[in-house]
Design an enzyme around this catalytic site. Sequence first.
Site, PDB file in Angstrom:
ATOM      1  N   LYS A   1      -4.897   1.638  -4.180  1.00  0.00           N
ATOM      2  CA  LYS A   1      -3.488   2.245  -4.823  1.00  0.00           C
ATOM      3  C   LYS A   1      -3.849   3.380  -5.924  1.00  0.00           C
ATOM      4  CE  LYS A   1      -0.940  -2.204  -4.914  1.00  0.00           C
ATOM      5  NZ  LYS A   1       0.282  -1.710  -4.238  1.00  0.00           N
TER       6      LYS A   1
ATOM      7  N   ASP B   1      -3.687  -2.765   1.704  1.00  0.00           N
ATOM      8  CA  ASP B   1      -2.673  -2.995   0.554  1.00  0.00           C
ATOM      9  C   ASP B   1      -1.689  -3.610   1.016  1.00  0.00           C
ATOM     10  OD1 ASP B   1      -1.793  -2.914  -2.234  1.00  0.00           O
ATOM     11  OD2 ASP B   1      -0.905  -0.743  -1.657  1.00  0.00           O
TER      12      ASP B   1
ATOM     13  N   LYS C   1       2.586 -16.382  -3.034  1.00  0.00           N
ATOM     14  CA  LYS C   1       1.661 -15.211  -3.184  1.00  0.00           C
ATOM     15  C   LYS C   1       0.963 -15.099  -4.512  1.00  0.00           C
ATOM     16  CE  LYS C   1       0.944 -10.410  -2.905  1.00  0.00           C
ATOM     17  NZ  LYS C   1       1.747  -9.003  -2.624  1.00  0.00           N
TER      18      LYS C   1
ATOM     19  N   ASP D   1      -3.852  -6.846  -7.397  1.00  0.00           N
ATOM     20  CA  ASP D   1      -3.864  -6.197  -6.071  1.00  0.00           C
ATOM     21  C   ASP D   1      -4.407  -4.797  -6.423  1.00  0.00           C
ATOM     22  OD1 ASP D   1      -3.357  -5.102  -3.539  1.00  0.00           O
ATOM     23  OD2 ASP D   1      -1.225  -5.371  -3.904  1.00  0.00           O
TER      24      ASP D   1
ATOM     25  N   ASP E   1       1.092  -9.651  -9.456  1.00  0.00           N
ATOM     26  CA  ASP E   1       1.041  -9.714  -8.076  1.00  0.00           C
ATOM     27  C   ASP E   1       0.920 -11.332  -7.713  1.00  0.00           C
ATOM     28  OD1 ASP E   1       1.789  -8.611  -5.839  1.00  0.00           O
ATOM     29  OD2 ASP E   1      -0.297  -7.993  -5.296  1.00  0.00           O
TER      30      ASP E   1
ATOM     31  N   ARG F   1       1.220 -10.460   3.207  1.00  0.00           N
ATOM     32  CA  ARG F   1       1.553 -10.877   4.190  1.00  0.00           C
ATOM     33  C   ARG F   1       0.551 -11.752   5.073  1.00  0.00           C
ATOM     34  NH1 ARG F   1       3.820  -5.313   6.252  1.00  0.00           N
ATOM     35  NH2 ARG F   1       3.983  -5.119   3.797  1.00  0.00           N
TER      36      ARG F   1
ATOM     37  N   GLU G   1      -1.594  -6.717   1.911  1.00  0.00           N
ATOM     38  CA  GLU G   1      -2.346  -7.873   1.982  1.00  0.00           C
ATOM     39  C   GLU G   1      -1.336  -9.190   1.656  1.00  0.00           C
ATOM     40  OE1 GLU G   1      -1.661  -6.367  -0.666  1.00  0.00           O
ATOM     41  OE2 GLU G   1      -1.105  -8.035  -2.229  1.00  0.00           O
TER      42      GLU G   1
HETATM   43  N1  BES Z   1       2.162  -5.894  -4.313  1.00  0.00           N
HETATM   44  C1  BES Z   1       2.418  -5.095  -3.376  1.00  0.00           C
HETATM   45  C2  BES Z   1       3.895  -4.806  -3.739  1.00  0.00           C
HETATM   46  C3  BES Z   1       4.442  -4.509  -4.844  1.00  0.00           C
HETATM   47  C4  BES Z   1       4.727  -3.190  -5.249  1.00  0.00           C
HETATM   48  C5  BES Z   1       4.739  -5.335  -6.084  1.00  0.00           C
HETATM   49  C6  BES Z   1       5.220  -2.734  -6.637  1.00  0.00           C
HETATM   50  C7  BES Z   1       5.461  -4.900  -7.188  1.00  0.00           C
HETATM   51  C8  BES Z   1       5.713  -3.669  -7.288  1.00  0.00           C
HETATM   52  C9  BES Z   1       2.130  -5.192  -2.242  1.00  0.00           C
HETATM   53  O1  BES Z   1       0.891  -5.950  -1.948  1.00  0.00           O
HETATM   54  C10 BES Z   1       1.770  -3.957  -1.337  1.00  0.00           C
HETATM   55  O2  BES Z   1       1.032  -3.281  -1.936  1.00  0.00           O
HETATM   56  N2  BES Z   1       2.729  -3.534  -0.426  1.00  0.00           N
HETATM   57  C11 BES Z   1       2.814  -2.143   0.150  1.00  0.00           C
HETATM   58  C12 BES Z   1       2.867  -2.485   1.737  1.00  0.00           C
HETATM   59  C13 BES Z   1       2.754  -1.135   2.552  1.00  0.00           C
HETATM   60  C14 BES Z   1       1.350  -0.853   2.416  1.00  0.00           C
HETATM   61  C15 BES Z   1       3.028  -1.438   3.823  1.00  0.00           C
HETATM   62  C16 BES Z   1       3.725  -1.181  -0.606  1.00  0.00           C
HETATM   63  O3  BES Z   1       4.772  -1.846  -0.899  1.00  0.00           O
HETATM   64  O4  BES Z   1       3.553  -0.454  -0.572  1.00  0.00           O
HETATM   65 ZN    ZN Z   2       0.272  -7.091  -3.253  1.00  0.00          ZN
HETATM   66 MG    MG Z   3      -0.829  -4.659  -1.725  1.00  0.00          MG
END
Ligand code: BES
Ligand code: ZN
Ligand code: MG
Length: 513
Positions: A291, A361, A279, A284, A302, A365, A363
Amino acid sequence: MIIKLDATGDQFLNCDLKILTAFQVEVSTTTKGKGKAGKTTESPVSIAHWQNKTLVEEFMGLRAAATFKANKDETLTFTGALGETILVVGLGKKDSFDDESIRKSIAKVLKAHAGKFSSIGIDVEGFNTIEDDIQTAALIAESIGMCDYTYDNYKSKKSPKTECTIFLAVDKKNASKIEKEVASVKNITNSINVARDFVNEVPNVLNSVEYAKRIEDDVKKNLKGVKVKILNKAQLKKENMNLFLSVNAGSAHEARLVHLTYEPAKSNSKTKHVALVGKGLTFDTGGYSLKPGASMMGMKYDMAGSATVYGAFRAAVLEKAPIKITCILAMTDNAVNEMATMPDSVVTARNGTTVEILNTDAEGRLVLADAFDYACDLKPHYLIDAATLTGACLVALGSQVAGVMGNDDEFYAELKNHADANGEYIWQLPIIEEWRQDIKSKIADIKNIGTPMRAGTTTAAAFLEVFIKNDVKWAHFDIAGVADSASHLPYCPANGASGLIIRTLTSYLLDGK
Ligand code: BES
Ligand code: ZN
Ligand code: MG
């Protein structure tokens, strides 16, 4: 820091700083007497392994030596007859001092002293608590290589760099084997540091186009024979990578898919083929599902998944891995403009699956889904992906342990062995039928989120699983926790990119089994 071997002991003798060890030996004595007769256990300090008798005498003559207990991490410093600094490091009890203790002990000592000396001698035998001087030297070199990293590109005042040569005093008998081993370790730690540089680079500089260029430059410069293919936006469209492009829709920068291929010298259609997928979100924001400010900080990391698999690929190529390796890096940022994908959108994946995007968010996946389908078309036997995929993984396993999910328990067991052998923590989480149901959509085939606040790491894996085909054995590393801030490890920087998991993956790739 430059590492040199010293099999004669001459250079060690001339070093400004000499690092020796002492450990505790248990001695039981039976005492007789009128009063309390019985057993007492003493822990005298042993320096029996010191080769240099003058040093032994100097140490014995110290008043401070009488109170030095050689506890783990306890140190005693004195000035030798040549005016050099002698550092005696306590290891505690020898049998509880394992591989990771060696890495940590060296790292702590270097952090405390490296800047002050231009030549350091390390008595390798003194750290050889594992009865293998080749492995001990390799562990010392690994720790040195991982410690030898600072990120000060954007500091007007650079941290002062004293050129320091570290001499590893080794036994003549294994010197040439140790030399080879240390050179291999250097290839790995250099690759870790290259990956750390990518991860630490700032998002206003490292956008997807720039990132792809820098990877290409590094491959051309350092990885002879590796094929590079870079897909731009038009080519991604042709490939039907609509999920990937939906993440890129709100960006000022075109997405890039970097496709690297390595084949070993002896390769045929039966050669094992591993695909690595990373990834590469250069930033992000969350997209329209924006966010909050505090959670957005650090989202330059990210793209750590892509840097991790690239680091492992790089090290494996330099070390001439016996297998075919494909490395796919999917690069974009997740930004917002009037073209950005709106929540509630339905997009058709490269493999034909329709996906309801309920949260922009989630994204990572989406990007990985199309990259998986592309990678599986290349018919690898195994696919490993690394991604900072879910905040939930951080909640579950902290910043110490990477979550691993997949479709083959034997494959996981093998990876776990490599993680253990390299002192890295991974732990498997299950993908259960209920979570596969949890990502079913009311209006499309699947949706990109499960029930909010429930099993976020594994519902993400249930989503990814849909895009694995051709019976490819798959392991997904969620490195959201371990990619940065590894302040618990003295050989990692306290802030910024950790470089963790690269050793586990490299070790697996080099194993070739
Ligand atoms: N890049 C983030 C995950 C992340 C969060 C990495 C904190 C490092 C530290 C990912 O893209 C994300 O935003 N995931 C969401 C998924 C949710 C919306 C289902 C998350 O983890 O909140
Ligand atoms: Zn992300
Ligand atoms: Mg995200």
